[in-house]
Design a protein around this motif. Sequence first.
Motif, mmCIF file in Angstrom:
data_model
loop_
_atom_site.group_PDB
_atom_site.id
_atom_site.type_symbol
_atom_site.label_atom_id
_atom_site.label_comp_id
_atom_site.label_asym_id
_atom_site.label_seq_id
_atom_site.Cartn_x
_atom_site.Cartn_y
_atom_site.Cartn_z
ATOM 1 N N MET A 1 24.257 58.625 114.594
ATOM 2 C CA MET A 1 24.716 59.616 113.648
ATOM 3 C C MET A 1 23.889 60.902 113.757
ATOM 4 N N ALA A 2 22.594 60.747 113.854
ATOM 5 C CA ALA A 2 21.729 61.924 113.918
ATOM 6 C C ALA A 2 21.964 62.711 115.206
ATOM 7 N N ARG A 3 22.146 62.001 116.305
ATOM 8 C CA ARG A 3 22.401 62.693 117.571
ATOM 9 C C ARG A 3 23.717 63.466 117.499
ATOM 10 N N TYR A 4 24.737 62.840 116.930
ATOM 11 C CA TYR A 4 26.031 63.514 116.785
ATOM 12 C C TYR A 4 25.894 64.734 115.873
ATOM 13 N N ALA A 5 25.110 64.603 114.803
ATOM 14 C CA ALA A 5 24.884 65.732 113.897
ATOM 15 C C ALA A 5 24.215 66.887 114.636
ATOM 16 N N LEU A 6 23.204 66.572 115.444
ATOM 17 C CA LEU A 6 22.497 67.614 116.186
ATOM 18 C C LEU A 6 23.415 68.288 117.205
ATOM 19 N N GLU A 7 24.158 67.489 117.959
ATOM 20 C CA GLU A 7 25.067 68.057 118.953
ATOM 21 C C GLU A 7 26.135 68.935 118.296
ATOM 22 N N SER A 8 26.674 68.460 117.177
ATOM 23 C CA SER A 8 27.685 69.234 116.449
ATOM 24 C C SER A 8 27.095 70.528 115.901
ATOM 25 N N VAL A 36 16.093 72.246 114.012
ATOM 26 C CA VAL A 36 16.549 71.621 115.261
ATOM 27 C C VAL A 36 15.401 70.849 115.903
ATOM 28 N N GLY A 37 14.195 71.415 115.875
ATOM 29 C CA GLY A 37 13.032 70.719 116.430
ATOM 30 C C GLY A 37 12.738 69.428 115.696
ATOM 31 N N LYS A 38 12.804 69.465 114.368
ATOM 32 C CA LYS A 38 12.559 68.252 113.581
ATOM 33 C C LYS A 38 13.604 67.192 113.891
ATOM 34 N N ALA A 39 14.857 67.590 113.928
ATOM 35 C CA ALA A 39 15.929 66.636 114.211
ATOM 36 C C ALA A 39 15.765 66.040 115.608
ATOM 37 N N ALA A 40 15.431 66.869 116.588
ATOM 38 C CA ALA A 40 15.268 66.375 117.957
ATOM 39 C C ALA A 40 14.104 65.388 118.067
ATOM 40 N N VAL A 41 12.995 65.676 117.390
ATOM 41 C CA VAL A 41 11.850 64.761 117.419
ATOM 42 C C VAL A 41 12.200 63.447 116.724
ATOM 43 N N ASP A 42 12.870 63.525 115.577
ATOM 44 C CA ASP A 42 13.273 62.307 114.872
ATOM 45 C C ASP A 42 14.177 61.444 115.741
ATOM 46 N N ILE A 43 15.085 62.069 116.456
ATOM 47 C CA ILE A 43 15.988 61.334 117.336
ATOM 48 C C ILE A 43 15.209 60.669 118.468
ATOM 49 N N ALA A 76 16.731 59.266 110.677
ATOM 50 C CA ALA A 76 18.083 59.782 110.908
ATOM 51 C C ALA A 76 18.563 60.587 109.706
ATOM 52 N N ARG A 77 18.318 60.073 108.508
ATOM 53 C CA ARG A 77 18.717 60.789 107.298
ATOM 54 C C ARG A 77 17.997 62.133 107.199
ATOM 55 N N GLU A 78 16.699 62.141 107.470
ATOM 56 C CA GLU A 78 15.929 63.383 107.391
ATOM 57 C C GLU A 78 16.390 64.395 108.430
ATOM 58 N N ALA A 79 16.753 63.924 109.615
ATOM 59 C CA ALA A 79 17.248 64.835 110.656
ATOM 60 C C ALA A 79 18.547 65.495 110.211
ATOM 61 N N ARG A 103 26.912 62.685 103.740
ATOM 62 C CA ARG A 103 27.449 61.804 102.696
ATOM 63 C C ARG A 103 27.290 60.339 103.087
ATOM 64 N N ASP A 104 27.581 60.028 104.350
ATOM 65 C CA ASP A 104 27.502 58.643 104.806
ATOM 66 C C ASP A 104 26.078 58.102 104.773
ATOM 67 N N VAL A 105 25.105 58.882 105.261
ATOM 68 C CA VAL A 105 23.738 58.365 105.257
ATOM 69 C C VAL A 105 23.206 58.216 103.838
ATOM 70 N N ARG A 106 23.627 59.088 102.953
ATOM 71 C CA ARG A 106 23.187 58.951 101.560
ATOM 72 C C ARG A 106 23.850 57.740 100.901
ATOM 73 N N ALA A 107 25.082 57.437 101.272
ATOM 74 C CA ALA A 107 25.750 56.245 100.737
ATOM 75 C C ALA A 107 25.118 54.979 101.308
ATOM 76 N N PHE A 108 24.800 54.981 102.604
ATOM 77 C CA PHE A 108 24.174 53.815 103.229
ATOM 78 C C PHE A 108 22.829 53.491 102.586
ATOM 79 N N GLU A 109 22.170 54.511 102.102
ATOM 80 C CA GLU A 109 20.843 54.333 101.533
ATOM 81 C C GLU A 109 20.851 53.393 100.330
ATOM 82 N N HIS A 110 22.011 53.234 99.712
ATOM 83 C CA HIS A 110 22.117 52.344 98.558
ATOM 84 C C HIS A 110 22.302 50.886 98.967
ATOM 85 N N GLN A 111 22.455 50.635 100.244
ATOM 86 C CA GLN A 111 22.547 49.271 100.744
ATOM 87 C C GLN A 111 21.136 48.774 101.030
#
Length: 134
Positions: A1-8, A36-43, A76-79, A103-111
């Motif tokens: 998800m995070a990689r797709y977010a960064l690419e998009s 972008v740097g933070k997201a890339a490092v997290d990924i 991934a959520r932070e990225a 929205r999806d990562v925030r919803a997953f967080e409740h699992q």
Amino acid sequence: MARYALESFLENARNGGVTHLGYAKRLDSAQVQAAVGKAAVDIKLIEAFQHWMLSGRDDGDPQLLLATATGCFRLAREAIEALYEVAPSSVIALGDPLQRLLRDVRAFEHQHVFSTFIGHELYGRVACAEAAAG
């Protein structure tokens, strides 16, 4: 998800500017570059964890696996959140995936399986029990 977010995000950022900051290109903004740097490092950290798990060096400890996996989910959520914070207002458009991913990562967080705190608490119980028995 995070990689797709960064690419998009990068695909959309190539074409737009930040008018209120005076940048003709969004990618020229220091805030955007930091996000972008933070997201890339997290990924990269998430990928390193995946490599570690697939290499069979996980010690066979399911609680350690859960704690580390939830840590990766947090990365991934932070990225995605970092990219969302510097995205233009058009990010709320139906065709932009960044808002859906957030929205999806925030919803997953409740699992429970994705909750960083639960994963760490469960592993902490195992580690404390081992220390007490040791």
